[in-house]
Every structure is written in structure tokens, then in C-alpha cells.
Design a protein around this motif. Structure first.
Motif, PDB file in Angstrom:
ATOM      1  N   GLY A 333      -0.017  13.903 -83.117  1.00 37.96           N
ATOM      2  CA  GLY A 333       0.805  14.200 -83.725  1.00 37.96           C
ATOM      3  C   GLY A 333       1.454  13.131 -84.537  1.00 37.96           C
ATOM      4  N   ASN A 334       1.258  11.846 -84.115  1.00 42.13           N
ATOM      5  CA  ASN A 334       1.635  10.816 -84.907  1.00 42.13           C
ATOM      6  C   ASN A 334       0.379   9.941 -85.498  1.00 42.13           C
ATOM      7  N   ALA A 335      -0.867  10.316 -85.133  1.00 41.38           N
ATOM      8  CA  ALA A 335      -1.746   9.673 -85.353  1.00 41.38           C
ATOM      9  C   ALA A 335      -2.177   9.919 -87.059  1.00 41.38           C
ATOM     10  N   ALA A 336      -3.065   9.018 -87.359  1.00 42.63           N
ATOM     11  CA  ALA A 336      -3.618   9.179 -88.921  1.00 42.63           C
ATOM     12  C   ALA A 336      -4.369  10.214 -88.993  1.00 42.63           C
ATOM     13  N   SER A 341     -13.783   7.783 -86.619  1.00 37.77           N
ATOM     14  CA  SER A 341     -14.696   6.575 -86.991  1.00 37.77           C
ATOM     15  C   SER A 341     -16.049   6.913 -86.119  1.00 37.77           C
ATOM     16  N   GLY A 342     -16.936   5.951 -86.679  1.00 36.30           N
ATOM     17  CA  GLY A 342     -18.270   6.004 -86.100  1.00 36.30           C
ATOM     18  C   GLY A 342     -17.963   5.779 -84.583  1.00 36.30           C
ATOM     19  N   LYS A 389      -4.102   3.857 -81.687  1.00 36.43           N
ATOM     20  CA  LYS A 389      -5.087   3.472 -83.008  1.00 36.43           C
ATOM     21  C   LYS A 389      -6.180   4.649 -83.123  1.00 36.43           C
ATOM     22  N   SER A 390      -6.222   5.654 -82.396  1.00 35.28           N
ATOM     23  CA  SER A 390      -7.219   6.688 -82.343  1.00 35.28           C
ATOM     24  C   SER A 390      -6.741   7.560 -83.544  1.00 35.28           C
ATOM     25  N   SER A 391      -7.780   8.263 -84.102  1.00 33.85           N
ATOM     26  CA  SER A 391      -7.587   9.262 -85.372  1.00 33.85           C
ATOM     27  C   SER A 391      -7.040  10.448 -84.786  1.00 33.85           C
ATOM     28  N   ALA A 392      -6.318  11.418 -85.515  1.00 38.99           N
ATOM     29  CA  ALA A 392      -5.882  12.657 -84.856  1.00 38.99           C
ATOM     30  C   ALA A 392      -7.016  13.410 -84.463  1.00 38.99           C
ATOM     31  N   ALA A 393      -8.130  13.453 -85.296  1.00 44.15           N
ATOM     32  CA  ALA A 393      -9.365  14.327 -85.015  1.00 44.15           C
ATOM     33  C   ALA A 393      -9.899  14.004 -83.686  1.00 44.15           C
TER      34      ALA A 393
END
Ligand code: AMP
Ligand code: ZN
Length: 470
Positions: A333-336, A341-342, A389-393
């Protein structure tokens, strides 16, 4: 997919009669009381078998009966001064409520014995015609066990040993049997009991004939899987085989699956021994998902001893998964937004190994204990690599994997918002602030977790605590 078959005493590769389809029959409860957690074991176990088969792309036709005519039902009806049907209807409804609370899906079909009498009269008639059954003086119809040459093949019992053992078990009125091994297909009515007309006498069916008939009616003469608790191997399932195979001239079921007992103090939990807890009792203390987790934490063919300690361990285990899913939702909910990323893609591929482990365990005769261990490994992996630091995906993909595997076990681990009111949420947030002020961080954390489990995400910002629904 391998299944341990009681018939061969071996694990066998599962090959359905009809490609892509499974015909499965599970003996259901006799409905004269609330079900106990011993009865819940086969429900949870075989519901999980069904779910896993569906996950593998098989279409499962799942039939499970309710035995709604029986001595115990009649006794209870007499005690209450009502019709037997009042008792059975009441406890079928209660049983369905318990099933739903345990996330046991309704069967494709739940036939009732009392609605299948015609089919029973047909099958008994056929057996009499073929010389597999006979009418005794008082109208009782017995199955002529020795005429069925393969009798004993499921329970691996020898006919002559049975004969010796059975003589002492003769009950009154059975003296008219031709042979001690013969069992009842139809019995005469007693005063005040429900009865149906038949060519032999007014009466009611024996217990075994009902499953042979309902299985035939809803699944056909030959089925893939017949299942139940291990106490049903003999005589119930042995007798079902004799009746069905004699009447239909075909192999009744290819795979016979039996769950071991749920014990308490190492004795089988049962109504008659009085050492039982109903599902309802347990629901007062625990979320029934915890009971489901507890049942699946052992292999279905291993005896499982019920204890407060093991239930607490199950609660902790289940909550570990729920908390991880809640955290992943919170972080997502808070992530980019945007692509993974690879590095994340690589990690996600690695997480696929846990899915493979899960499938491997389930393919090995539904080893749910190892399958749950694979979910735990995935949870640990997600807790390690999913962070701020993780992406929402990436976070969402990890969460979905955990939810999917848990769902195959019928475990609901993503708590949806349970209709909490804004005031309730705000009240808890205030309580959490007060706890923090008082340096009671344990309580503050507990409240955060409680809210998270209900889908409420807290954010500590400079302007104070904000909340949102996941
Ligand atoms: P019943 O109502 O006694 O016919 O039982 C319904 C189902 O529950 C059957 O498949 C039984 O084998 C099963 N069952 C009953 N007691 C236990 C137990 N203590 N542990 C496991 N299965 C049980
Ligand atoms: Zn049955």
C-alpha cells in the motif's frame, strides 16, 4: 499424483476413469447431534484433497451423504417427543453451519438416505434375485456374505477368522441368519419408528446399503475414490463393496482413502466414549481456521492427538501466515508503483521453488504437513525480501503466492475487513497511543496486528497516526 490405496496397501499413481474428471464419494455423518472434531477430520482432509485436485485442473464430482435414518436419531426423537425428521433436519443444518465455518465447501451433492429408498429397494431386489441376499422369517433381508468371493479384500481379513470373531457379536434376533457373517440390508419396523413398504416387510434400510445406492445414483457404477475415517474400513466399506460389486458386476471404487483417528489422550474421540469436543465448543475459543490448520499439520493417515498445546501451536503457525500477508499488503500500500526490478524478478523465480515443494508434498499422498512447511518457507522468504524498498508489484506477487497455496489447503489467510466501524478503529488507535505512552509496546504492537488482520493499515506520520483500509 500418488494416493495410498487401502485396497492394495500401497501408494498408487492416480489415474481417473474419465480423463480430467474425478468421481468421489465421502461417507458423511449420522445426524443426531452437533458434530465433534473427530467427524471434522475427514471433512477437512477430503475437502483439501478435492481442492488440490481442482488446483491440478481436475473436475471433481464430490458426493457426501447424511445418514438421516438410524437408531440413534430415533432414540433422540423419542426423548424429545418429535419426529425423527425433526432431529435429522436440525442437525443437518447445524452441520452445514460448522462446515462453512471450517471453510469446508458444500459437496456437489449431499443426498439423504430417506430420499433414496427406491434405489435401495431396487438394489436389494436385485441381490435377492441373484441369490446374494435372502429374506429371513421375520422379514429381515440379509446379504449372503460367503457368496461374494472377494469379501475381506479391503480390510485384508480372512473369512474364517471373521466367522470365529463374529459369533460372539451376534445380537438378539440374528439367530435366523444362515451364517454369522451375513449382514442386514433391510429390517422390519419397530413400534413408533419410521418405515417404508417393501416386498419383504414394512421396515427400513440397513446402514451399508445407503452408500452403495447413493454412490451409484450420483456417480455411476464405477467411481474413482471412496473415502471416510478408518473405522469405516470394516465392516461398512467392506460391505459396501460386497453389495455394489455383486449387484452391478463392476469394480465399485478404484481408490479407497481412509483418514486416521483424531484422538484425545491417545483414545479415539467419539460420542459414545464421551471424550469429545464439538466443533461448536472449539469455535468459542478459536477461529476455526486454527482448527483446520491443526488438522492439516499432520498427515491424514497419522493419528492426531488433540491437546491445548497443539492447538496453541496451530494458532501461532496460522497467525504467522496471516501476519505476513497483512504486512505484505501494508508494505504494498505504501510502495512504489511500476515494474519489478531485475533483482526482484529473480527473487520471485526463486520463490517458485516453494510452490514446487508444496506440489511435490501434495502429490505424495496429500502430505499436508510438508505442504504447510513449504508455505512457511515461502513466508520466511517473503518476510526476508519484502520490505520498504520493494516495489508494490513484487510485494503483491509474493502475497498472492502465499494466499494461493494457503487457499488450496482451504486456509483463509487474507483477512478482509470485517466491517469495523470508524469509531471502533479510532478507539483502538487511541488505546494504542495510550499503550505506547505507558511504554507498553507489547500491547501497542498487538493492537497494530489486530487491526492489520482486519485489513486496517496504520501509518505513523509526523501529523500523527493515519489509517486506511487495505
Ligand atoms: P459417524 O457420524 O460416526 O458415522 O462418523 C462420520 C465420519 O467421521 C466417518 O468418516 C468417521 O470415520 C469419522 N470419524 C468419527 N470419529 C472420528 C475420529 N475420532 N477421528 C477421525 N475420524 C472420525
Ligand atoms: Zn458410507
Amino acid at each position: 499424483m500418488k494416493i495410498y490405496n487401502t485396497l492394495s496397501k500401497k501408494k498408487e499413481e492416480f489415474v481417473p476413469i474419465e480423463e480430467g474428471k474425478v468421481r468421489m464419494y465421502v461417507c458423511g455423518p449420522t445426524v443426531y447431534n452437533l458434530i465433534h472434531i473427530g467427524n471434522a477430520r475427514p471433512m477437512i482432509v477430503f475437502d483439501t484433497v478435492r481442492r488440490y485436485m481442482e488446483h491440478k485442473g481436475l473436475e471433481v464430482n464430490y458426493v457426501s451423504n447424511f445418514t438421516d435414518v438410524d437408531d440413534k436419531i430415533i432414540k433422540k426423537a423419542v426423548e424429545e417427543g418429535v419426529d425423527a425428521a425433526v432431529i435429522s433436519k436440525r442437525y443437518i443444518e447445524e452441520c452445514k453451519k460448522d462446515m462453512e465455518a471450517m471453510n469446508v465447501r458444500p459437496a456437489t451433492m449431499h443426498p439423504l438416505a430417506t430420499e433414496e429408498i427406491d434405489g435401495m429397494l431396487d438394489m436389494i431386489g436385485k441381490l435377492v434375485e441373484q441369490g446374494y441376499a435372502y429374506k429371513a422369517e421375520d422379514g429381515t433381508v440379509y446379504f449372503r456374505t460367503r457368496n461374494f468371493k472377494e469379501y475381506g479384500k479391503l480390510s485384508h481379513k480372512n473369512l474364517d477368522d471373521l466367522q470365529g470373531g463374529n459369533r460372539s457379536l451376534l445380537v438378539s434376533g440374528e439367530g435366523q441368519k444362515e451364517d454369522g457373517l451375513d449382514f442386514v440390508l433391510w429390517k422390519p419396523k419397530k413400534e413408533g419408528e419410521p418405515y417404508w413398504e417393501s416386498p419383504w416387510c414394512n421396515g427400513r434400510p440397513g446402514w451399508h446399503i445407503e452408500c452403495s445406492v447413493m454412490s451409484k445414483r450420483y456417480l455411476g457404477d464405477e467411481i474413482d475414490i471412496h473415502a471416510g475415517g478408518e473405522d469405516l474400513v470394516f465392516p461398512h466399506h467392506e460391505n459396501e463393496i460386497a453389495q455394489s460389486e455383486a449387484a452391478n458386476g463392476k469394480t465399485f471404487a478404484r481408490y479407497w482413502m481412509h483418514n486416521a483417528f483424531l484422538n484425545i489422550d491417545n483414545r479415539k474421540m467419539s460420542k459414545s466414549a464421551g471424550n469429545f469436543f464439538t466443533v461448536r465448543d472449539i469455535s468459542e475459543k478459536y477461529d476455526l481456521q486454527v482448527l483446520r490448520f491443526f488438522m492439516l499439520s499432520a498427515h491424514y493417515r497419522s493419528p492426531l492427538n488433540f491437546s491445548a498445546e497443539l492447538m496453541e501451536a496451530a494458532k501461532n503457525g496460522y497467525e504467522r501466515i496471516v501476519t505476513s500477508v497483512g504486512n505484505l499488503n501494508y508494505l504494498a500500500g505504501n510502495a512504489a508503483q511500476g515494474d519489478m526490478s531485475g533483482e526482484e524478478k529473480k527473487l520471485l523465480a526463486e520463490a517458485g521453488n516453494f510452490e514446487a515443494k508444496f506440489d511435490e508434498a501434495m502429490d505424495d499422498d496429500f502430505n499436508t504437513a510438508d505442504a504447510i512447511a513449504a508455505i512457511f518457507e515461502l513466508v520466511k522468504f517473503a518476510n526476508t525480501y519484502g520490505n520498504e524498498k520493494s516495489s508494490a508489484a513484487f510485494l503483491t506477487a509474493l502475497k498472492e503466492k502465499i494466499v494461493e497455496l494457503s487457499d488450496i489447503c482451504g486456509l483463509l489467510v487474507e483477512k478482509k475487513e470485517e466491517g469495523m466501524l470508524d469509531e471502533e478503529i479510532e478507539g483502538l488507535i487511541e488505546e494504542r497511543q495510550a499503550a505506547r505512552k505507558a511504554k507498553n509496546f507489547a500491547r501497542a504492537d498487538e493492537i497494530r496486528k489486530e487491526l492489520l488482520e482486519k485489513g486496517i493499515i496504520l501509518e505513523d506520520t509526523r501529523e500523527g497516526v493515519k489509517w486506511k483500509r487495505a
